[in-house]
Design a protein around this motif. Structure first.
Motif, short mmCIF file in Angstrom:
data_model
loop_
_atom_site.label_atom_id
_atom_site.label_comp_id
_atom_site.label_asym_id
_atom_site.label_seq_id
_atom_site.Cartn_x
_atom_site.Cartn_y
_atom_site.Cartn_z
N GLN A 447 0.85 -1.19 0.00
CA GLN A 447 0.00 0.00 0.00
C GLN A 447 0.89 1.24 0.00
O GLN A 447 1.76 1.38 0.86
CB GLN A 447 -0.90 0.01 1.24
N ILE A 448 0.67 2.13 -0.95
CA ILE A 448 1.47 3.36 -1.07
C ILE A 448 0.52 4.54 -1.13
O ILE A 448 -0.46 4.53 -1.88
CB ILE A 448 2.35 3.32 -2.33
N TYR A 449 0.82 5.56 -0.32
CA TYR A 449 0.02 6.78 -0.35
C TYR A 449 0.90 7.90 -0.88
O TYR A 449 2.04 8.08 -0.43
CB TYR A 449 -0.49 7.14 1.05
N GLU A 494 -6.26 7.02 5.17
CA GLU A 494 -5.56 6.31 4.10
C GLU A 494 -4.05 6.31 4.32
O GLU A 494 -3.36 5.36 3.95
CB GLU A 494 -5.92 6.93 2.75
N ALA A 498 -1.24 2.76 4.85
CA ALA A 498 -0.18 2.56 3.86
C ALA A 498 1.05 1.89 4.48
O ALA A 498 1.31 2.00 5.68
CB ALA A 498 0.21 3.90 3.25
#
Length: 585
Positions: A447-449, A494, A498
Protein backbone atom coordinates in the motif's frame (compact mmCIF):
# COMPACT_ATOMS: atom_id res chain seq x y z
CA UNK A 1 -1.94 32.41 -64.86
CA UNK A 2 -1.78 28.62 -65.08
CA UNK A 3 -4.57 26.62 -63.41
CA UNK A 4 -4.24 25.61 -59.80
CA UNK A 5 -3.10 22.07 -59.05
CA UNK A 6 -1.55 20.14 -56.22
CA UNK A 7 2.19 20.56 -56.05
CA UNK A 8 4.31 17.44 -56.52
CA UNK A 9 7.48 19.18 -55.24
CA UNK A 10 5.65 20.14 -52.05
CA UNK A 11 4.40 16.57 -51.58
CA UNK A 12 7.97 15.27 -51.95
CA UNK A 13 9.32 17.93 -49.56
CA UNK A 14 6.66 17.08 -46.96
CA UNK A 15 7.43 13.36 -47.22
CA UNK A 16 11.14 14.07 -46.80
CA UNK A 17 10.53 16.34 -43.79
CA UNK A 18 8.16 13.76 -42.27
CA UNK A 19 10.81 11.07 -42.66
CA UNK A 20 13.40 13.23 -40.88
CA UNK A 21 10.94 14.10 -38.12
CA UNK A 22 9.81 10.49 -37.81
CA UNK A 23 13.31 9.08 -37.44
CA UNK A 24 14.10 11.88 -34.96
CA UNK A 25 11.05 11.02 -32.87
CA UNK A 26 12.01 7.34 -32.99
CA UNK A 27 15.50 8.21 -31.79
CA UNK A 28 14.09 10.07 -28.78
CA UNK A 29 11.37 7.48 -28.08
CA UNK A 30 13.85 4.61 -27.95
CA UNK A 31 16.04 6.52 -25.50
CA UNK A 32 13.18 6.40 -22.99
CA UNK A 33 13.73 4.42 -19.81
CA UNK A 34 10.43 5.21 -18.09
CA UNK A 35 6.98 4.43 -19.51
CA UNK A 36 4.47 7.27 -19.93
CA UNK A 37 2.59 8.11 -16.77
CA UNK A 38 -1.08 7.86 -15.82
CA UNK A 39 -3.58 8.34 -18.72
CA UNK A 40 -1.51 6.78 -21.55
CA UNK A 41 -1.47 3.49 -19.65
CA UNK A 42 -5.19 3.12 -20.37
CA UNK A 43 -4.57 3.50 -24.09
CA UNK A 44 -1.76 0.93 -23.94
CA UNK A 45 -4.04 -1.53 -22.17
CA UNK A 46 -6.73 -0.79 -24.75
CA UNK A 47 -4.27 -1.61 -27.53
CA UNK A 48 -3.48 -5.00 -26.07
CA UNK A 49 -7.13 -5.91 -25.49
CA UNK A 50 -8.31 -4.73 -28.92
CA UNK A 51 -5.61 -6.60 -30.82
CA UNK A 52 -6.35 -9.69 -28.72
CA UNK A 53 -10.00 -9.52 -29.79
CA UNK A 54 -8.99 -8.94 -33.41
CA UNK A 55 -6.77 -12.05 -33.27
CA UNK A 56 -9.78 -14.01 -32.01
CA UNK A 57 -12.02 -12.55 -34.71
CA UNK A 58 -14.29 -11.10 -32.02
CA UNK A 59 -14.91 -7.69 -33.58
CA UNK A 60 -18.27 -7.22 -31.87
CA UNK A 61 -16.66 -6.61 -28.46
CA UNK A 62 -13.98 -4.14 -29.53
CA UNK A 63 -15.85 -1.12 -28.16
CA UNK A 64 -16.28 -2.90 -24.83
CA UNK A 65 -12.66 -3.99 -24.52
CA UNK A 66 -11.24 -2.97 -21.12
CA UNK A 67 -10.73 -0.35 -19.98
CA UNK A 68 -14.17 0.63 -21.30
CA UNK A 69 -13.58 4.26 -20.31
CA UNK A 70 -10.92 4.52 -23.05
CA UNK A 71 -12.30 4.37 -26.61
CA UNK A 72 -10.53 2.19 -29.21
CA UNK A 73 -10.02 4.85 -31.87
CA UNK A 74 -6.40 5.39 -30.91
CA UNK A 75 -5.40 1.73 -31.39
CA UNK A 76 -4.76 1.73 -35.19
CA UNK A 77 -2.54 4.79 -34.78
CA UNK A 78 -0.68 3.75 -31.63
CA UNK A 79 -0.32 0.06 -32.53
CA UNK A 80 -0.65 -0.07 -36.34
CA UNK A 81 1.03 -3.50 -36.60
CA UNK A 82 -0.36 -5.14 -33.49
CA UNK A 83 0.31 -4.80 -29.79
CA UNK A 84 3.95 -4.39 -28.77
CA UNK A 85 4.98 -5.02 -25.17
CA UNK A 86 7.82 -2.51 -25.56
CA UNK A 87 6.26 0.80 -24.50
CA UNK A 88 8.72 2.73 -26.67
CA UNK A 89 6.91 1.57 -29.80
CA UNK A 90 3.74 3.09 -28.36
CA UNK A 91 5.57 6.36 -27.64
CA UNK A 92 6.84 6.52 -31.22
CA UNK A 93 3.59 5.79 -33.04
CA UNK A 94 1.35 7.81 -30.72
CA UNK A 95 3.59 10.84 -31.37
CA UNK A 96 4.18 10.45 -35.11
CA UNK A 97 0.69 9.41 -36.26
CA UNK A 98 -1.00 12.76 -35.43
CA UNK A 99 1.78 14.63 -37.23
CA UNK A 100 1.20 12.52 -40.35
CA UNK A 101 -2.54 13.24 -40.29
CA UNK A 102 -1.87 16.94 -39.70
CA UNK A 103 0.54 17.02 -42.66
CA UNK A 104 -2.09 15.49 -44.94
CA UNK A 105 -4.63 18.06 -43.73
CA UNK A 106 -2.28 20.96 -44.45
CA UNK A 107 -1.44 19.61 -47.90
CA UNK A 108 -5.13 19.28 -48.79
CA UNK A 109 -5.77 22.83 -47.54
CA UNK A 110 -2.90 24.78 -49.16
CA UNK A 111 -1.00 22.31 -51.33
CA UNK A 112 -2.96 23.46 -54.35
CA UNK A 113 -2.05 26.81 -55.93
CA UNK A 114 -1.59 28.48 -59.33
CA UNK A 115 1.83 27.47 -60.62
CA UNK A 116 2.98 31.03 -61.29
CA UNK A 117 6.50 32.28 -60.44
CA UNK A 118 6.75 33.69 -56.91
CA UNK A 119 3.33 32.48 -55.77
CA UNK A 120 4.53 29.17 -54.35
CA UNK A 121 6.84 30.48 -51.64
CA UNK A 122 4.27 31.03 -48.88
CA UNK A 123 2.22 27.83 -49.23
CA UNK A 124 5.43 25.83 -49.67
CA UNK A 125 7.21 27.21 -46.60
CA UNK A 126 4.09 27.37 -44.43
CA UNK A 127 3.18 23.77 -45.20
CA UNK A 128 6.61 22.68 -44.03
CA UNK A 129 6.57 25.13 -41.13
CA UNK A 130 3.26 23.87 -39.77
CA UNK A 131 4.86 20.47 -39.20
CA UNK A 132 6.67 22.01 -36.24
CA UNK A 133 3.65 23.26 -34.28
CA UNK A 134 4.79 22.92 -30.64
CA UNK A 135 1.66 21.09 -29.48
CA UNK A 136 2.89 17.89 -31.17
CA UNK A 137 6.28 17.81 -29.45
CA UNK A 138 5.91 17.35 -25.70
CA UNK A 139 7.63 14.17 -24.62
CA UNK A 140 8.78 13.14 -21.15
CA UNK A 141 7.69 15.13 -18.09
CA UNK A 142 11.20 15.69 -16.81
CA UNK A 143 10.62 19.03 -15.08
CA UNK A 144 12.75 20.79 -17.69
CA UNK A 145 10.55 22.38 -20.33
CA UNK A 146 6.95 21.37 -19.61
CA UNK A 147 5.96 24.37 -17.50
CA UNK A 148 3.20 25.18 -18.09
CA UNK A 149 1.99 21.62 -18.62
CA UNK A 150 0.22 21.15 -21.95
CA UNK A 151 0.75 17.43 -22.46
CA UNK A 152 3.12 14.48 -22.67
CA UNK A 153 3.70 11.75 -25.20
CA UNK A 154 1.16 8.98 -25.13
CA UNK A 155 -1.86 11.26 -24.70
CA UNK A 156 -4.41 11.24 -27.54
CA UNK A 157 -5.39 14.92 -27.75
CA UNK A 158 -3.11 15.56 -30.73
CA UNK A 159 -4.61 12.56 -32.53
CA UNK A 160 -8.09 13.93 -31.94
CA UNK A 161 -7.01 17.37 -33.15
CA UNK A 162 -5.31 16.04 -36.29
CA UNK A 163 -8.26 13.82 -37.19
CA UNK A 164 -10.57 16.80 -36.71
CA UNK A 165 -8.34 18.88 -39.00
CA UNK A 166 -8.36 16.12 -41.63
CA UNK A 167 -12.15 15.91 -41.50
CA UNK A 168 -12.38 19.69 -41.90
CA UNK A 169 -10.00 19.79 -44.88
CA UNK A 170 -11.91 16.97 -46.60
CA UNK A 171 -15.28 18.64 -46.08
CA UNK A 172 -14.00 21.97 -47.38
CA UNK A 173 -12.49 20.28 -50.44
CA UNK A 174 -15.74 18.39 -50.92
CA UNK A 175 -17.75 21.62 -50.84
CA UNK A 176 -15.39 23.26 -53.32
CA UNK A 177 -15.21 20.32 -55.75
CA UNK A 178 -18.81 19.12 -55.25
CA UNK A 179 -17.60 15.57 -54.64
CA UNK A 180 -19.99 13.48 -52.55
CA UNK A 181 -17.35 10.79 -52.04
CA UNK A 182 -15.06 13.30 -50.33
CA UNK A 183 -17.88 14.40 -48.07
CA UNK A 184 -18.59 10.80 -47.02
CA UNK A 185 -14.90 10.37 -46.13
CA UNK A 186 -15.01 13.70 -44.30
CA UNK A 187 -18.10 12.78 -42.30
CA UNK A 188 -16.52 9.43 -41.44
CA UNK A 189 -13.32 11.12 -40.26
CA UNK A 190 -15.31 13.49 -38.08
CA UNK A 191 -17.40 10.64 -36.65
CA UNK A 192 -14.23 8.67 -35.94
CA UNK A 193 -13.24 11.45 -33.56
CA UNK A 194 -15.99 10.26 -31.22
CA UNK A 195 -14.05 7.01 -30.81
CA UNK A 196 -10.81 8.79 -29.95
CA UNK A 197 -12.21 10.90 -27.12
CA UNK A 198 -15.75 11.87 -26.05
CA UNK A 199 -15.01 15.48 -27.06
CA UNK A 200 -15.12 14.12 -30.61
CA UNK A 201 -18.86 14.77 -30.50
CA UNK A 202 -18.14 18.51 -30.38
CA UNK A 203 -15.77 18.07 -33.30
CA UNK A 204 -18.57 16.42 -35.26
CA UNK A 205 -20.78 19.43 -34.59
CA UNK A 206 -18.02 21.86 -35.57
CA UNK A 207 -17.31 20.07 -38.87
CA UNK A 208 -21.02 20.01 -39.73
CA UNK A 209 -21.30 23.74 -38.98
CA UNK A 210 -18.26 24.54 -41.14
CA UNK A 211 -19.62 22.56 -44.09
CA UNK A 212 -23.02 24.26 -43.74
CA UNK A 213 -21.40 27.70 -43.74
CA UNK A 214 -19.27 26.77 -46.76
CA UNK A 215 -22.39 25.81 -48.66
CA UNK A 216 -24.06 29.08 -47.61
CA UNK A 217 -21.03 31.03 -48.87
CA UNK A 218 -21.21 29.11 -52.14
CA UNK A 219 -24.91 29.92 -52.53
CA UNK A 220 -24.31 33.64 -51.87
CA UNK A 221 -21.29 34.01 -54.16
CA UNK A 222 -23.36 35.07 -57.19
CA UNK A 223 -26.13 36.79 -55.26
CA UNK A 224 -29.59 35.69 -54.23
CA UNK A 225 -30.94 36.14 -57.76
CA UNK A 226 -28.73 33.30 -58.97
CA UNK A 227 -29.82 30.98 -56.18
CA UNK A 228 -32.01 28.83 -58.45
CA UNK A 229 -29.08 28.27 -60.80
CA UNK A 230 -26.84 27.37 -57.89
CA UNK A 231 -29.44 24.95 -56.56
CA UNK A 232 -29.68 23.13 -59.88
CA UNK A 233 -25.91 22.72 -59.91
CA UNK A 234 -25.47 21.44 -56.36
CA UNK A 235 -28.73 19.79 -55.38
CA UNK A 236 -27.56 16.23 -56.08
CA UNK A 237 -24.32 16.78 -54.16
CA UNK A 238 -26.13 18.62 -51.36
CA UNK A 239 -28.77 15.94 -50.82
CA UNK A 240 -26.30 13.04 -50.93
CA UNK A 241 -23.87 14.79 -48.58
CA UNK A 242 -26.62 15.80 -46.16
CA UNK A 243 -28.13 12.32 -46.00
CA UNK A 244 -24.68 10.73 -45.75
CA UNK A 245 -23.85 13.00 -42.84
CA UNK A 246 -27.01 12.04 -40.98
CA UNK A 247 -26.38 8.35 -41.62
CA UNK A 248 -22.69 8.36 -40.63
CA UNK A 249 -23.18 10.54 -37.57
CA UNK A 250 -26.28 8.65 -36.47
CA UNK A 251 -24.57 5.28 -36.79
CA UNK A 252 -21.49 6.45 -34.85
CA UNK A 253 -23.52 7.97 -32.02
CA UNK A 254 -25.79 4.93 -31.78
CA UNK A 255 -22.80 2.58 -31.74
CA UNK A 256 -21.13 4.57 -28.96
CA UNK A 257 -24.30 4.82 -26.85
CA UNK A 258 -24.97 1.08 -27.11
CA UNK A 259 -21.46 0.24 -25.92
CA UNK A 260 -19.89 0.41 -22.48
CA UNK A 261 -17.74 3.28 -23.72
CA UNK A 262 -20.57 5.81 -23.26
CA UNK A 263 -22.44 3.84 -20.63
CA UNK A 264 -24.11 5.69 -17.78
CA UNK A 265 -21.38 4.63 -15.36
CA UNK A 266 -18.60 5.91 -17.60
CA UNK A 267 -20.39 9.16 -18.30
CA UNK A 268 -20.97 9.61 -14.58
CA UNK A 269 -17.30 8.91 -13.81
CA UNK A 270 -16.16 11.36 -16.48
CA UNK A 271 -18.50 14.02 -15.15
CA UNK A 272 -17.14 13.54 -11.62
CA UNK A 273 -13.55 13.80 -12.85
CA UNK A 274 -14.34 17.05 -14.67
CA UNK A 275 -16.02 18.45 -11.55
CA UNK A 276 -12.89 17.63 -9.54
CA UNK A 277 -10.69 19.27 -12.17
CA UNK A 278 -12.85 22.39 -12.20
CA UNK A 279 -12.79 22.52 -8.40
CA UNK A 280 -9.00 22.84 -8.31
CA UNK A 281 -8.76 25.30 -11.22
CA UNK A 282 -7.49 28.72 -10.19
CA UNK A 283 -9.82 31.16 -11.92
CA UNK A 284 -7.92 34.22 -10.68
CA UNK A 285 -5.03 33.17 -12.94
CA UNK A 286 -7.22 32.68 -16.01
CA UNK A 287 -5.61 35.28 -18.29
CA UNK A 288 -1.96 34.62 -17.38
CA UNK A 289 -2.58 30.87 -17.70
CA UNK A 290 -4.10 31.21 -21.18
CA UNK A 291 -1.22 33.48 -22.20
CA UNK A 292 1.32 30.97 -20.92
CA UNK A 293 -0.19 28.31 -23.21
CA UNK A 294 0.56 30.25 -26.41
CA UNK A 295 4.24 29.35 -26.72
CA UNK A 296 4.00 25.57 -26.07
CA UNK A 297 0.82 25.14 -28.12
CA UNK A 298 1.17 27.36 -31.21
CA UNK A 299 4.39 29.28 -30.75
CA UNK A 300 4.45 33.07 -30.77
CA UNK A 301 5.20 33.35 -34.50
CA UNK A 302 2.15 31.41 -35.68
CA UNK A 303 -0.03 33.01 -33.00
CA UNK A 304 0.98 36.50 -34.12
CA UNK A 305 0.81 35.98 -37.89
CA UNK A 306 -2.39 33.94 -37.97
CA UNK A 307 -4.01 36.10 -35.29
CA UNK A 308 -3.17 39.30 -37.14
CA UNK A 309 -4.45 37.84 -40.42
CA UNK A 310 -7.77 36.88 -38.85
CA UNK A 311 -8.12 40.32 -37.25
CA UNK A 312 -7.59 41.94 -40.65
CA UNK A 313 -10.23 39.69 -42.21
CA UNK A 314 -12.69 40.47 -39.42
CA UNK A 315 -12.04 44.19 -39.84
CA UNK A 316 -12.53 43.86 -43.61
CA UNK A 317 -15.92 42.27 -43.00
CA UNK A 318 -16.99 45.14 -40.74
CA UNK A 319 -15.71 47.72 -43.24
CA UNK A 320 -17.66 46.12 -46.09
CA UNK A 321 -20.85 46.16 -44.06
CA UNK A 322 -20.32 49.80 -43.12
CA UNK A 323 -19.98 50.59 -46.81
CA UNK A 324 -23.05 48.50 -47.62
CA UNK A 325 -21.08 45.80 -49.39
CA UNK A 326 -21.29 42.10 -48.64
CA UNK A 327 -18.53 39.61 -49.42
CA UNK A 328 -19.66 36.06 -48.60
CA UNK A 329 -16.11 34.74 -48.07
CA UNK A 330 -15.71 37.09 -45.10
CA UNK A 331 -18.23 34.92 -43.27
CA UNK A 332 -15.40 32.43 -42.68
CA UNK A 333 -13.39 34.48 -40.15
CA UNK A 334 -16.57 35.41 -38.33
CA UNK A 335 -17.64 31.78 -38.25
CA UNK A 336 -14.19 30.82 -36.96
CA UNK A 337 -14.43 33.50 -34.26
CA UNK A 338 -17.78 32.11 -33.09
CA UNK A 339 -16.33 28.60 -33.06
CA UNK A 340 -13.28 29.70 -31.07
CA UNK A 341 -15.41 31.57 -28.53
CA UNK A 342 -17.99 28.79 -28.14
CA UNK A 343 -15.38 26.05 -27.80
CA UNK A 344 -13.37 28.34 -25.52
CA UNK A 345 -16.32 28.67 -23.17
CA UNK A 346 -16.68 24.89 -23.09
CA UNK A 347 -12.92 24.48 -22.58
CA UNK A 348 -12.62 26.91 -19.67
CA UNK A 349 -15.89 26.50 -17.82
CA UNK A 350 -17.02 22.97 -18.65
CA UNK A 351 -14.06 20.79 -19.71
CA UNK A 352 -11.47 21.55 -17.08
CA UNK A 353 -9.20 24.19 -18.62
CA UNK A 354 -6.35 21.93 -19.75
CA UNK A 355 -4.62 23.29 -22.85
CA UNK A 356 -4.72 19.97 -24.70
CA UNK A 357 -8.53 19.85 -24.61
CA UNK A 358 -8.58 22.90 -26.88
CA UNK A 359 -6.29 21.48 -29.57
CA UNK A 360 -9.02 20.20 -31.93
CA UNK A 361 -10.72 23.56 -32.27
CA UNK A 362 -7.43 25.38 -32.82
CA UNK A 363 -6.42 23.08 -35.67
CA UNK A 364 -9.90 23.05 -37.19
CA UNK A 365 -9.92 26.85 -37.38
CA UNK A 366 -6.38 26.97 -38.78
CA UNK A 367 -7.26 24.51 -41.57
CA UNK A 368 -10.49 26.36 -42.32
CA UNK A 369 -8.91 29.81 -42.61
CA UNK A 370 -5.46 28.90 -43.91
CA UNK A 371 -6.29 28.88 -47.67
CA UNK A 372 -7.89 32.32 -47.42
CA UNK A 373 -4.99 33.74 -45.42
CA UNK A 374 -2.43 32.46 -47.93
CA UNK A 375 -4.56 33.73 -50.82
CA UNK A 376 -4.85 37.22 -49.32
CA UNK A 377 -1.12 37.44 -48.63
CA UNK A 378 -0.43 37.11 -52.36
CA UNK A 379 -0.95 40.87 -52.61
CA UNK A 380 2.25 41.47 -50.63
CA UNK A 381 5.52 42.22 -52.34
CA UNK A 382 8.04 39.47 -52.96
CA UNK A 383 10.22 40.76 -50.12
CA UNK A 384 7.40 40.56 -47.58
CA UNK A 385 6.49 37.06 -48.73
CA UNK A 386 10.09 35.94 -48.27
CA UNK A 387 10.07 37.56 -44.82
CA UNK A 388 6.93 35.63 -43.83
CA UNK A 389 8.22 32.40 -45.37
CA UNK A 390 11.59 32.24 -43.61
CA UNK A 391 10.69 31.85 -39.86
CA UNK A 392 8.43 28.75 -40.13
CA UNK A 393 10.89 27.02 -42.44
CA UNK A 394 13.75 27.80 -40.07
CA UNK A 395 11.71 26.54 -37.12
CA UNK A 396 11.16 23.15 -38.78
CA UNK A 397 14.87 22.87 -39.56
CA UNK A 398 15.78 23.65 -35.93
CA UNK A 399 13.20 21.14 -34.69
CA UNK A 400 14.62 18.38 -36.90
CA UNK A 401 18.10 19.17 -35.63
CA UNK A 402 16.92 18.93 -32.02
CA UNK A 403 15.10 15.66 -32.64
CA UNK A 404 18.26 14.14 -34.12
CA UNK A 405 20.43 15.45 -31.31
CA UNK A 406 21.49 13.08 -28.53
CA UNK A 407 21.04 15.95 -26.08
CA UNK A 408 18.55 18.60 -27.32
CA UNK A 409 19.51 22.12 -26.26
CA UNK A 410 17.00 23.31 -23.60
CA UNK A 411 17.31 26.95 -24.69
CA UNK A 412 16.33 26.11 -28.27
CA UNK A 413 13.53 23.89 -26.98
CA UNK A 414 12.15 26.80 -24.98
CA UNK A 415 12.50 29.04 -28.03
CA UNK A 416 10.39 26.64 -30.09
CA UNK A 417 8.00 25.89 -27.21
CA UNK A 418 8.70 22.15 -27.29
CA UNK A 419 9.83 19.56 -24.74
CA UNK A 420 11.94 16.78 -26.26
CA UNK A 421 13.21 15.31 -22.99
CA UNK A 422 13.72 11.56 -22.88
CA UNK A 423 15.78 9.00 -21.00
CA UNK A 424 15.18 10.27 -17.46
CA UNK A 425 13.67 8.75 -14.30
CA UNK A 426 15.98 5.73 -14.16
CA UNK A 427 16.02 5.99 -10.33
CA UNK A 428 12.24 5.91 -10.16
CA UNK A 429 12.10 2.93 -12.54
CA UNK A 430 14.58 1.11 -10.27
CA UNK A 431 12.49 2.05 -7.20
CA UNK A 432 9.36 0.67 -8.82
CA UNK A 433 11.04 -2.63 -9.57
CA UNK A 434 12.42 -2.83 -6.04
CA UNK A 435 8.97 -2.36 -4.52
CA UNK A 436 7.48 -4.89 -6.92
CA UNK A 437 10.13 -7.42 -5.87
CA UNK A 438 9.36 -6.73 -2.21
CA UNK A 439 5.66 -7.27 -2.88
CA UNK A 440 6.34 -10.60 -4.58
CA UNK A 441 8.59 -11.69 -1.71
CA UNK A 442 5.98 -10.74 0.90
CA UNK A 443 3.26 -12.38 -1.24
CA UNK A 444 0.94 -9.38 -0.82
CA UNK A 445 0.35 -6.02 -2.46
CA UNK A 446 2.12 -3.02 -0.97
CA UNK A 447 0.00 0.00 0.00
CA UNK A 448 1.47 3.36 -1.07
CA UNK A 449 0.02 6.78 -0.35
CA UNK A 450 1.22 9.64 -2.52
CA UNK A 451 0.51 12.92 -4.22
CA UNK A 452 0.13 12.45 -8.01
CA UNK A 453 3.36 13.70 -9.55
CA UNK A 454 5.72 12.90 -12.39
CA UNK A 455 8.12 10.81 -10.31
CA UNK A 456 5.36 8.99 -8.45
CA UNK A 457 3.70 8.41 -11.81
CA UNK A 458 6.78 6.59 -13.09
CA UNK A 459 6.75 4.15 -10.14
CA UNK A 460 3.01 3.65 -10.67
CA UNK A 461 3.45 3.11 -14.42
CA UNK A 462 6.29 0.59 -14.08
CA UNK A 463 4.05 -1.63 -11.98
CA UNK A 464 0.89 -1.05 -14.02
CA UNK A 465 2.63 -1.69 -17.34
CA UNK A 466 3.98 -4.96 -15.96
CA UNK A 467 0.42 -5.84 -14.99
CA UNK A 468 -0.81 -5.11 -18.53
CA UNK A 469 1.86 -7.36 -20.04
CA UNK A 470 1.42 -10.23 -17.56
CA UNK A 471 -2.35 -10.06 -17.24
CA UNK A 472 -2.00 -10.20 -13.45
CA UNK A 473 -3.21 -7.58 -10.92
CA UNK A 474 -0.74 -4.78 -10.03
CA UNK A 475 1.62 -5.51 -7.16
CA UNK A 476 1.49 -1.95 -5.81
CA UNK A 477 -1.76 -0.45 -4.59
CA UNK A 478 -1.66 3.35 -4.70
CA UNK A 479 -3.82 5.75 -2.76
CA UNK A 480 -3.66 9.31 -4.07
CA UNK A 481 -4.54 12.66 -2.59
CA UNK A 482 -6.47 13.17 -5.83
CA UNK A 483 -8.10 10.10 -7.36
CA UNK A 484 -10.64 11.97 -9.58
CA UNK A 485 -13.59 10.31 -7.84
CA UNK A 486 -13.82 12.47 -4.68
CA UNK A 487 -12.98 16.04 -3.70
CA UNK A 488 -9.16 16.06 -3.60
CA UNK A 489 -7.44 16.25 -0.25
CA UNK A 490 -5.13 14.61 2.31
CA UNK A 491 -6.78 11.79 4.28
CA UNK A 492 -5.11 10.49 7.44
CA UNK A 493 -7.16 7.29 7.42
CA UNK A 494 -5.56 6.31 4.10
CA UNK A 495 -2.11 7.42 5.27
CA UNK A 496 -2.28 5.09 8.27
CA UNK A 497 -3.24 2.12 6.07
CA UNK A 498 -0.18 2.56 3.86
CA UNK A 499 3.12 0.69 3.99
CA UNK A 500 4.98 3.56 2.36
CA UNK A 501 4.51 7.30 1.91
CA UNK A 502 5.95 9.11 -1.11
CA UNK A 503 7.01 12.75 -0.81
CA UNK A 504 8.40 15.15 -3.40
CA UNK A 505 11.47 17.32 -2.88
CA UNK A 506 11.02 20.77 -1.36
CA UNK A 507 9.78 23.32 -3.92
CA UNK A 508 10.92 26.23 -1.74
CA UNK A 509 7.42 27.65 -1.28
CA UNK A 510 5.86 27.99 2.18
CA UNK A 511 2.19 27.50 2.98
CA UNK A 512 0.20 30.36 4.51
CA UNK A 513 -1.25 30.00 8.02
CA UNK A 514 -4.71 29.80 6.51
CA UNK A 515 -5.05 27.00 3.95
CA UNK A 516 -7.59 27.94 1.28
CA UNK A 517 -6.69 25.78 -1.74
CA UNK A 518 -5.81 22.16 -2.48
CA UNK A 519 -2.37 23.25 -3.69
CA UNK A 520 -1.62 24.98 -0.37
CA UNK A 521 -2.83 21.90 1.50
CA UNK A 522 -0.44 19.68 -0.47
CA UNK A 523 2.45 22.05 0.18
CA UNK A 524 1.82 21.97 3.94
CA UNK A 525 1.39 18.18 3.90
CA UNK A 526 4.62 17.55 1.95
CA UNK A 527 6.59 19.90 4.18
CA UNK A 528 5.29 17.96 7.20
CA UNK A 529 6.30 14.64 5.64
CA UNK A 530 9.81 15.89 4.98
CA UNK A 531 10.15 16.85 8.66
CA UNK A 532 9.22 13.43 10.04
CA UNK A 533 11.65 11.00 11.67
CA UNK A 534 11.57 7.86 13.81
CA UNK A 535 10.13 9.75 16.78
CA UNK A 536 6.98 10.36 14.69
CA UNK A 537 6.64 6.66 13.82
CA UNK A 538 8.34 6.55 10.41
CA UNK A 539 11.73 5.65 8.98
CA UNK A 540 13.29 7.00 5.82
CA UNK A 541 13.85 4.37 3.13
CA UNK A 542 14.99 6.83 0.47
CA UNK A 543 15.88 10.51 0.57
CA UNK A 544 15.96 11.86 -2.96
CA UNK A 545 13.85 13.84 -5.42
CA UNK A 546 11.17 11.32 -4.57
CA UNK A 547 11.43 10.44 -0.89
CA UNK A 548 10.05 7.20 0.55
CA UNK A 549 8.99 6.76 4.19
CA UNK A 550 8.03 3.49 5.85
CA UNK A 551 5.35 3.63 8.56
CA UNK A 552 6.54 1.92 11.75
CA UNK A 553 4.13 3.17 14.42
CA UNK A 554 0.65 4.32 13.36
CA UNK A 555 -0.20 5.90 16.74
CA UNK A 556 2.92 8.05 16.79
CA UNK A 557 2.18 9.14 13.21
CA UNK A 558 -1.41 9.99 14.18
CA UNK A 559 -0.11 12.18 17.03
CA UNK A 560 2.30 13.92 14.67
CA UNK A 561 -0.59 14.55 12.26
CA UNK A 562 -2.58 16.19 15.04
CA UNK A 563 0.36 18.53 15.60
CA UNK A 564 0.26 19.39 11.89
CA UNK A 565 -3.46 20.13 12.10
CA UNK A 566 -2.86 22.53 14.99
CA UNK A 567 -0.41 24.65 12.98
CA UNK A 568 -2.84 25.83 10.29
CA UNK A 569 -6.39 26.95 9.71
CA UNK A 570 -7.62 24.35 7.24
CA UNK A 571 -10.16 24.48 4.46
CA UNK A 572 -13.50 22.77 5.05
CA UNK A 573 -12.73 19.82 2.76
CA UNK A 574 -9.67 18.88 4.83
CA UNK A 575 -11.65 19.02 8.07
CA UNK A 576 -14.39 16.83 6.58
CA UNK A 577 -11.87 14.33 5.21
CA UNK A 578 -10.18 13.86 8.59
CA UNK A 579 -12.86 14.59 11.21
CA UNK A 580 -13.65 10.96 12.02
CA UNK A 581 -10.04 9.84 12.30
CA UNK A 582 -8.97 12.78 14.44
CA UNK A 583 -11.72 12.03 16.97
CA UNK A 584 -10.31 8.54 17.59
CA UNK A 585 -7.79 7.89 20.35
Amino acid sequence: MTPARYSLPLAIALLFALALIGFGIRKQAYRAVAPPIYDPLGYMQKGKEVWSLVAQGDFARILNAPPALRPPGCVPFCYPFGYQADFRSFLFWSTLSPIILWTISVFIAIGRWPQAPGEAILPFSWSLGLLSLPMFYHFELSGRNEVPFVGQWGLQDCLLASTAALATSLMILSARKRRAFLSIVGWSSAAYCLFIKPAGFLVMCAVAAIWSLEMAISALQNGLRAFSVWWLEVRKYLVITFLAGIAVYGFAILLALLSEYLSQDNVRSAKTAVEVLLSISIWADLFPTVTSYVRPVLGWWWFTVLGASVMVLLAAGIWNLVNKRFTPTLLRPWGALILILASGYWWIFMAGFQARYYYPFILVCIIWLLPGVVQNLRILSQGWRVFLAAPPLLTTCILIGLLWSSSPTPILERYLGVNLASGGFSEEVHLGRQLMHESETANRSLQIYATPSNRTGVVFSVDYLSSISSGKPPLLKFGFTNDWTRPPGVRLEEILRADYLFVEADDGLASPARIETFEQELRAYNAWLRSLNEQQGVSWVRRSSLGVLSIRNAQQLRDAFRELVARYEWRDVFVQNNAEVLRKN
